[in-house]
Design a protein around this motif. Structure first.
Motif, PDB file in Angstrom:
ATOM      1  N   MET A 196       0.833  -1.207   0.000  1.00  0.00           N
ATOM      2  CA  MET A 196       0.000   0.000   0.000  1.00  0.00           C
ATOM      3  C   MET A 196       0.866   1.256   0.000  1.00  0.00           C
ATOM      4  SD  MET A 196      -3.189  -1.089   2.405  1.00  0.00           S
ATOM      5  CE  MET A 196      -3.880   0.554   2.335  1.00  0.00           C
ATOM      6  N   ASP A 197       1.934   1.269   0.795  1.00  0.00           N
ATOM      7  CA  ASP A 197       2.836   2.422   0.820  1.00  0.00           C
ATOM      8  C   ASP A 197       3.504   2.626  -0.536  1.00  0.00           C
ATOM      9  OD1 ASP A 197       2.272   2.975   3.471  1.00  0.00           O
ATOM     10  OD2 ASP A 197       4.122   2.077   4.249  1.00  0.00           O
ATOM     11  N   VAL A 198       4.019   1.542  -1.114  1.00  0.00           N
ATOM     12  CA  VAL A 198       4.704   1.637  -2.402  1.00  0.00           C
ATOM     13  C   VAL A 198       3.743   2.100  -3.496  1.00  0.00           C
ATOM     14  CG1 VAL A 198       5.834   0.242  -4.189  1.00  0.00           C
ATOM     15  CG2 VAL A 198       6.527  -0.003  -1.805  1.00  0.00           C
ATOM     16  N   LEU A 199       2.474   1.712  -3.369  1.00  0.00           N
ATOM     17  CA  LEU A 199       1.453   2.105  -4.353  1.00  0.00           C
ATOM     18  C   LEU A 199       0.743   3.408  -3.970  1.00  0.00           C
ATOM     19  CD1 LEU A 199      -0.023  -1.449  -4.929  1.00  0.00           C
ATOM     20  CD2 LEU A 199       1.239  -0.081  -6.614  1.00  0.00           C
ATOM     21  N   ASN A 200       1.305   4.133  -3.025  1.00  0.00           N
ATOM     22  CA  ASN A 200       0.771   5.430  -2.591  1.00  0.00           C
ATOM     23  C   ASN A 200      -0.695   5.357  -2.174  1.00  0.00           C
ATOM     24  OD1 ASN A 200       3.216   6.890  -3.058  1.00  0.00           O
ATOM     25  ND2 ASN A 200       2.765   6.779  -5.245  1.00  0.00           N
TER      26      ASN A 200
END
Length: 186
Positions: free
Chosen positions: A23-27
């Protein structure tokens, strides 16, 4: 009884930590439910589904390698099963450098007599080669995994299979909680 275990999602609830990383990497463009659903198919499937760039893949792997063992919790009741059976073996695509610190942190090293990881050079499942290797060395009676792909090699070898928290048709047994293991399987 001798059990071949999948690691991620079967012995340890790793999906929440990996979902958070994705989720973080995919903003945060996708919900936790959507990310987790794709990860439960497979890590490579999630990478393809979300069309991660090489940079995002490297960042996901970097963050995954930094996960502390205390973020990866064992499922309730699984240790009791590990204690009760004769032999436990692991088949995982996780590298030993990530796997062994987790087992050591929870003092579970002694439960496993054999481990095959991605470091051992076997083809990825559903190819049965790693399962054949573990079965020849340990006479596996049951395979437990959380995804259909985890049990397919066992089905091809005629070994009993169990899906954990997954109702996909084809397994011999289905478990929602490890507390039910002794009533259902033994």
């Amino acid at each position: 009884m001798n059990i071949l275990w999948d690691f991620d999602g079967t012995l340890f609830d790793t999906y929440p930590a990996y979902t958070e990383i994705f989720m973080d990497v995919l903003n945060h463009k996708y919900s936790a439910e959507e990310v987790s659903l794709q990860l439960k198919i497979s890590f490579s499937h999630a990478i393809s589904h979300f069309n991660l760039t090489e940079k995002q893949i490297k960042e996901t792997n970097r963050r995954g390698a930094l996960l502390k063992p205390e973020k990866l919790l064992p499922f309730d009741g699984v240790e009791r099963v590990l204690q009760a059976v004769e032999k436990n073996v692991i088949m995982t695509h996780k590298p030993r450098t990530a796997l062994l610190p987790i087992l050591h942190h929870y003092e579970w090293d002694h439960y496993f007599v054999d481990i095959v990881s991605c470091d051992d050079g076997f083809p990825r499942i559903p190819d049965p080669t790693a399962y054949i290797h573990l079965n020849e060395r340990n006479r596996v009676d049951l395979i437990i995994g959380d995804r259909e792909i985890d049990i397919l090699p066992g089905k091809s070898l005629g070994i009993k299979t169990c899906l954990f928290q997954n109702d996909t048709p084809g397994a011999d047994y289905y478990l929602r909680h490890y507390k039910d293991f002794f009533h259902l399987i033994l």
